[in-house]
Write an enzyme that holds these catalytic residues in place. Sequence first.
Site, mmCIF file in Angstrom:
data_model
loop_
_atom_site.group_PDB
_atom_site.id
_atom_site.type_symbol
_atom_site.label_atom_id
_atom_site.label_comp_id
_atom_site.label_asym_id
_atom_site.label_seq_id
_atom_site.Cartn_x
_atom_site.Cartn_y
_atom_site.Cartn_z
ATOM 1 N N LEU A 1 0.759 -1.203 -0.017
ATOM 2 C CA LEU A 1 0.138 0.058 0.096
ATOM 3 C C LEU A 1 0.867 1.227 -0.130
ATOM 4 O O LEU A 1 2.020 1.292 0.550
ATOM 5 C CB LEU A 1 -0.801 -0.133 1.324
ATOM 6 C CG LEU A 1 -2.159 -1.166 1.411
ATOM 7 C CD1 LEU A 1 -2.616 -0.865 2.633
ATOM 8 C CD2 LEU A 1 -2.944 -0.849 0.236
ATOM 9 N N ASP A 2 0.528 2.323 -0.473
ATOM 10 C CA ASP A 2 1.201 3.419 -0.310
ATOM 11 C C ASP A 2 1.403 4.047 0.903
ATOM 12 O O ASP A 2 0.908 3.635 1.850
ATOM 13 C CB ASP A 2 0.505 4.851 -1.048
ATOM 14 C CG ASP A 2 0.247 4.493 -2.547
ATOM 15 O OD1 ASP A 2 1.052 3.908 -3.288
ATOM 16 O OD2 ASP A 2 -0.522 5.267 -3.539
ATOM 17 N N ARG A 3 2.441 4.616 1.289
ATOM 18 C CA ARG A 3 2.674 5.121 2.699
ATOM 19 C C ARG A 3 1.726 5.890 3.376
ATOM 20 O O ARG A 3 1.409 5.579 4.603
ATOM 21 C CB ARG A 3 4.019 6.171 2.487
ATOM 22 C CG ARG A 3 4.468 6.541 3.920
ATOM 23 C CD ARG A 3 5.377 7.834 3.703
ATOM 24 N NE ARG A 3 4.684 8.982 3.062
ATOM 25 C CZ ARG A 3 5.144 10.009 2.950
ATOM 26 N NH1 ARG A 3 6.501 10.332 3.265
ATOM 27 N NH2 ARG A 3 4.539 11.018 2.406
#
Length: 213
Positions: A55-57
């Site tokens: 997942l994106d940060r």
Amino acid sequence: MTNFLQQTLIHRDEHFIVINKPAGLLSVPGKGDLTDCVINRLLVDEPSTLLIHRLDRDTSGILVFALNKAAQSHISKQFQNRQTNKQYHALVSGHLSGEGSVEVPVNYDPTRPPLHIADPAYHKPALTHWQAVEQFEINHQPVTRVKLTPITGRSHQLRVHMQYLGHAIVGDELYASAAACELMPRLCLHAEQLSFFHPVTGQTLNFVCPAPF
């Protein structure tokens, strides 16, 4: 068990582990000295932890990691073959009603890293289904709660597709307006639901983790 695992654990068996990733934490190490990330924290408790997806940060929510090579291969192939079912919860700027789809390729923009753009000429397809759930206001600004179902899994796909639709995700410092970023202290995108087949039994598993916003 470390505090991180205690606070984030959703499910664990001998084959894989499912956690609720906090917003603001990388899934894997970044460039340079950006070593603090989910997988490195999990390796403290589970030295056999193996990556399956990311997942994106700034996105929170459900992440699954394998605990052996066979499980990693089996579940990874489900992601690659689009046999998983993923649903995200988001707040977007403006009032949006009904439901629909965004089908436009998403391409990396080398002139403005790490930005991606909607690029109809790009050769890899990208498809997102969306459904409006609730319209309301934050600080007198219209926002809409939506459910997002990505059929493909391109980098920044949901963020770019909602911007392309004219309703960028609230708190998105890359794709939303300054006004939309001021409404919430975080990116309002959360991986709320994930289903896949158990790598050994074949049973359909469904994990749900409600959004914190």
